[in-house]
Design a protein around this motif. Sequence first.
Motif, PDB file in Angstrom:
ATOM      1  N   GLY A   1       0.826  -1.071   0.173  1.00  0.00           N
ATOM      2  CA  GLY A   1       0.107   0.323  -0.129  1.00  0.00           C
ATOM      3  C   GLY A   1       0.511   1.470  -0.210  1.00  0.00           C
ATOM      4  N   SER A   2      -0.334   3.184   0.224  1.00  0.00           N
ATOM      5  CA  SER A   2       0.708   4.095  -0.182  1.00  0.00           C
ATOM      6  C   SER A   2       0.310   4.656   1.680  1.00  0.00           C
ATOM      7  CB  SER A   2       0.380   4.340  -1.649  1.00  0.00           C
ATOM      8  OG  SER A   2       1.230   3.379  -2.476  1.00  0.00           O
ATOM      9  N   LEU A   3       1.794   5.524   1.732  1.00  0.00           N
ATOM     10  CA  LEU A   3       0.765   6.864   2.461  1.00  0.00           C
ATOM     11  C   LEU A   3       1.750   7.892   1.755  1.00  0.00           C
ATOM     12  CD1 LEU A   3       1.054   5.042   6.155  1.00  0.00           C
ATOM     13  CD2 LEU A   3      -0.996   6.112   4.948  1.00  0.00           C
ATOM     14  N   ARG A   4       0.902   9.121   2.502  1.00  0.00           N
ATOM     15  CA  ARG A   4       1.317   9.669   2.244  1.00  0.00           C
ATOM     16  C   ARG A   4       1.939  10.779   3.547  1.00  0.00           C
ATOM     17  NH1 ARG A   4       0.537  15.475  -1.584  1.00  0.00           N
ATOM     18  NH2 ARG A   4      -1.406  15.815   0.120  1.00  0.00           N
ATOM     19  N   LEU A   5       3.301  10.951   3.898  1.00  0.00           N
ATOM     20  CA  LEU A   5       3.460  12.335   5.247  1.00  0.00           C
ATOM     21  C   LEU A   5       3.491  13.571   4.596  1.00  0.00           C
ATOM     22  CD1 LEU A   5       5.989   9.826   7.441  1.00  0.00           C
ATOM     23  CD2 LEU A   5       3.358   9.760   7.336  1.00  0.00           C
ATOM     24  N   SER A   6       2.858  14.435   5.717  1.00  0.00           N
ATOM     25  CA  SER A   6       3.198  15.847   5.505  1.00  0.00           C
ATOM     26  C   SER A   6       3.895  16.635   6.251  1.00  0.00           C
ATOM     27  CB  SER A   6       2.133  16.280   5.132  1.00  0.00           C
ATOM     28  OG  SER A   6       1.294  16.025   3.781  1.00  0.00           O
TER      29      SER A   6
ATOM     30  N   ALA B   1      17.745   7.196   0.637  1.00  0.00           N
ATOM     31  CA  ALA B   1      18.150   5.508   1.277  1.00  0.00           C
ATOM     32  C   ALA B   1      17.884   4.451   0.527  1.00  0.00           C
ATOM     33  CB  ALA B   1      17.628   5.627   2.855  1.00  0.00           C
ATOM     34  N   ASP B   2      18.890   4.287  -0.038  1.00  0.00           N
ATOM     35  CA  ASP B   2      18.379   2.606  -0.880  1.00  0.00           C
ATOM     36  C   ASP B   2      17.469   1.806  -0.710  1.00  0.00           C
ATOM     37  OD1 ASP B   2      22.799   1.895  -1.355  1.00  0.00           O
ATOM     38  OD2 ASP B   2      21.582   3.643  -2.333  1.00  0.00           O
ATOM     39  N   SER B   3      17.480   1.664   0.807  1.00  0.00           N
ATOM     40  CA  SER B   3      16.095   1.118   0.690  1.00  0.00           C
ATOM     41  C   SER B   3      14.970   1.575   0.593  1.00  0.00           C
ATOM     42  CB  SER B   3      16.431   0.478   2.482  1.00  0.00           C
ATOM     43  OG  SER B   3      16.352   2.188   3.458  1.00  0.00           O
ATOM     44  N   VAL B   4      14.588   2.728   0.214  1.00  0.00           N
ATOM     45  CA  VAL B   4      13.839   2.925  -0.177  1.00  0.00           C
ATOM     46  C   VAL B   4      13.620   4.028  -1.537  1.00  0.00           C
ATOM     47  CG1 VAL B   4      13.066   3.831   2.467  1.00  0.00           C
ATOM     48  CG2 VAL B   4      13.872   6.107   0.350  1.00  0.00           C
ATOM     49  N   LYS B   5      14.796   3.891  -2.234  1.00  0.00           N
ATOM     50  CA  LYS B   5      14.726   3.640  -3.922  1.00  0.00           C
ATOM     51  C   LYS B   5      13.712   3.484  -4.367  1.00  0.00           C
ATOM     52  CE  LYS B   5      19.136   5.754  -4.287  1.00  0.00           C
ATOM     53  NZ  LYS B   5      20.565   5.332  -4.263  1.00  0.00           N
ATOM     54  N   GLY B   6      13.263   4.536  -5.035  1.00  0.00           N
ATOM     55  CA  GLY B   6      12.174   3.772  -6.199  1.00  0.00           C
ATOM     56  C   GLY B   6      10.845   3.483  -5.265  1.00  0.00           C
ATOM     57  N   ARG B   7      10.542   3.823  -5.062  1.00  0.00           N
ATOM     58  CA  ARG B   7       9.255   2.938  -3.721  1.00  0.00           C
ATOM     59  C   ARG B   7       9.107   4.579  -2.890  1.00  0.00           C
ATOM     60  NH1 ARG B   7       8.693   0.200   0.193  1.00  0.00           N
ATOM     61  NH2 ARG B   7      11.391   0.817   1.658  1.00  0.00           N
ATOM     62  N   PHE B   8       9.681   5.413  -3.048  1.00  0.00           N
ATOM     63  CA  PHE B   8       9.205   6.616  -2.047  1.00  0.00           C
ATOM     64  C   PHE B   8       9.978   8.050  -2.254  1.00  0.00           C
ATOM     65  CE2 PHE B   8       9.921   5.045   2.905  1.00  0.00           C
ATOM     66  CZ  PHE B   8       8.914   3.968   2.471  1.00  0.00           C
ATOM     67  N   THR B   9       8.929   9.393  -2.831  1.00  0.00           N
ATOM     68  CA  THR B   9       9.573  10.524  -3.219  1.00  0.00           C
ATOM     69  C   THR B   9       9.441  11.857  -2.283  1.00  0.00           C
ATOM     70  OG1 THR B   9       8.592   9.701  -5.754  1.00  0.00           O
ATOM     71  CG2 THR B   9       8.916  12.003  -4.996  1.00  0.00           C
ATOM     72  N   ILE B  10      10.746  12.637  -1.907  1.00  0.00           N
ATOM     73  CA  ILE B  10      10.247  13.629  -0.512  1.00  0.00           C
ATOM     74  C   ILE B  10      10.374  14.697  -1.626  1.00  0.00           C
ATOM     75  CG2 ILE B  10      12.951  13.853  -1.584  1.00  0.00           C
ATOM     76  CD1 ILE B  10      12.561  14.804   1.663  1.00  0.00           C
ATOM     77  N   SER B  11       9.433  15.551  -1.175  1.00  0.00           N
ATOM     78  CA  SER B  11       8.940  16.333  -2.730  1.00  0.00           C
ATOM     79  C   SER B  11       8.651  17.850  -1.467  1.00  0.00           C
ATOM     80  CB  SER B  11       7.579  17.099  -3.091  1.00  0.00           C
ATOM     81  OG  SER B  11       6.903  16.256  -2.463  1.00  0.00           O
ATOM     82  N   ARG B  12       9.201  19.532  -1.915  1.00  0.00           N
ATOM     83  CA  ARG B  12       8.351  20.133  -1.268  1.00  0.00           C
ATOM     84  C   ARG B  12       7.425  21.566  -1.809  1.00  0.00           C
ATOM     85  NH1 ARG B  12      13.753  22.326   0.729  1.00  0.00           N
ATOM     86  NH2 ARG B  12      11.947  23.557   1.926  1.00  0.00           N
TER      87      ARG B  12
ATOM     88  N   MET C   1       5.273   7.631   0.285  1.00  0.00           N
ATOM     89  CA  MET C   1       5.860   5.644   0.235  1.00  0.00           C
ATOM     90  C   MET C   1       4.529   4.734  -0.125  1.00  0.00           C
ATOM     91  SD  MET C   1       6.376   5.891   4.315  1.00  0.00           S
ATOM     92  CE  MET C   1       4.838   6.474   4.905  1.00  0.00           C
ATOM     93  N   ASN C   2       5.594   4.923  -0.769  1.00  0.00           N
ATOM     94  CA  ASN C   2       4.654   3.526  -2.017  1.00  0.00           C
ATOM     95  C   ASN C   2       5.108   1.670  -1.970  1.00  0.00           C
ATOM     96  OD1 ASN C   2       3.186   5.474  -3.674  1.00  0.00           O
ATOM     97  ND2 ASN C   2       4.600   5.891  -5.346  1.00  0.00           N
ATOM     98  N   SER C   3       4.416   1.111  -2.680  1.00  0.00           N
ATOM     99  CA  SER C   3       4.908  -0.297  -2.224  1.00  0.00           C
ATOM    100  C   SER C   3       5.732  -0.793  -0.810  1.00  0.00           C
ATOM    101  CB  SER C   3       5.601  -0.458  -3.134  1.00  0.00           C
ATOM    102  OG  SER C   3       5.201  -0.259  -4.485  1.00  0.00           O
ATOM    103  N   LEU C   4       4.983  -0.105   0.035  1.00  0.00           N
ATOM    104  CA  LEU C   4       5.464  -0.300   1.227  1.00  0.00           C
ATOM    105  C   LEU C   4       5.785  -2.147   1.766  1.00  0.00           C
ATOM    106  CD1 LEU C   4       3.262   1.953   2.946  1.00  0.00           C
ATOM    107  CD2 LEU C   4       5.599   2.316   3.379  1.00  0.00           C
TER     108      LEU C   4
END
Length: 125
Positions: A15-20, A59-70, A81-84
């Motif tokens: 699943g996915s979540l978006r943190l703010s 971090a390598d552990s989240v690369k390709g699954r997580f995206t940070i933006s501002r 956060m995708n493909s959790l």
Amino acid sequence: VQLQASGGGLVQAGGSLRLSCVASGRTFSSYAMGWFRQAPGKEREFVAAISRNGGTYYADSVKGRFTISRDNAKNTVYLQMNSLKPEDTAVYCCAARETSDSLGYYLTQYDYRYWGQGTQVTVSS
């Protein structure tokens, strides 16, 4: 600056979540931002960072699954956060560092002066 993180919760694997993380003050664009996480019994670890001008590092552990933006207009940094995975379960915290370097991003907790409270992310298998 004061930071307020939100968006955590319980989600199934895949699943996915978006943190703010919302920052107080009027100079959000002067801060490089980061996300860190800490799982029970483990050290706090770096997740993602974003520079003042939007450059990112993961971090390598989240690369390709997580995206940070501002969004500087909203004084907010996001972590999509995708493909959790169950191993992503942790308390996630945002952090800020005021810097004159628009290109710089920072990878260790010691680089950051300001921290928000954590938001719990739990991924069930």
